[in-house]
Design an enzyme around this catalytic site. Structure first.
Site: not given
Length: 203
Positions: A115, A133
């Site tokens: 991420k 996310d």
DNA sequence: AACTCGGGGCA
DNA sequence: TGCCCAGAGTT
């Protein structure tokens, strides 16, 4: 997907990152700090932190006990302090003082997973990257684009459905939508601008 | 796959 | 008081 992005663009014309940063190194620190907390707390801490230290050299020389109190307030401070110091040392000793700009190299930095690496690629370097996310994962799941909660798998699906030029925009649109309407606990489906396109909507 | 880190915000 | 939040590393 294109209709959904079009509706979200109308709803959030200014959608972009809320993290405040002046260069890619500051973005890296802010993004590491942003795990499991809110962007407002991260901005407050980052602003105070960079009044004292600015470069990978300066952060690499800190001890955890020096850095921990400075980042206290956004949770997970021991992990984040260790990550910031370790990443700064690796940037200094292995990458010539520059934040690397490839997925492989970014993910070698301590505290940087898929991420965070995607955020650096997209927001930091303007390269193709689509960070998944918790917001992006949840919204994708409810919209029916993701069939499980594996973020890497969701990333591949979204990348296959969205033109590469819009990956960054789509990432922020999903986040803003997740905060404003598609919350984890009590989603505001009755006000949601894309509820009619959502198989996961609650009545 | 489950567990751990963690203070702040909010119901 | 309990639960969640722009995750990542370890077991």
């Amino acid at each position: 997907m294109s209709a959904i992005l079009k509706d979200l663009k109308r709803e959030f014309p200014e959608a972009e990152t809320r993290l405040q940063f002046r260069n890619v190194f500051e973005l890296l620190i802010a993004t590491i700090l942003s795990a499991q907390t809110t962007d407002e707390q991260v901005n407050t801490i980052t602003r105070a932190l960079f009044k004292q230290y600015n470069t990978p050299q300066e952060f690499a020389g800190l001890s955890p006990l020096e850095l921990e109190p400075l980042i206290n307030g956004c949770g997970l401070f021991r992990n984040k302090a260790r990550s910031i110091i370790g990443a700064s040392q690796m940037i200094l000793e292995r990458f010539g003082g520059q934040v690397p700009d490839s997925m492989e190299e970014l993910m070698e930095l301590p505290g940087v997973g898929r991420k965070t690496a995607n955020v650096m690629l997209n927001v930091g370097f303007g390269k193709p990257g689509l960070a998944v996310d918790t917001h992006v994962q949840r919204v994708s799941r409810r919209l029916g684009f993701a069939e499980n909660d594996n973020p890497e798998h969701t990333e591949l699906i979204l990348k296959s459905l969205i033109p590469v030029r819009q990956w960054g925009r789509a990432h922020h649109l999903f986040i803003w939508h997740g905060r404003a309407y598609c919350q984890a606990k009590k989603p505001k489906c009755h006000e949601c601008p894309i509820a009619k396109r959502c198989p996961g909507r609650q009545t």
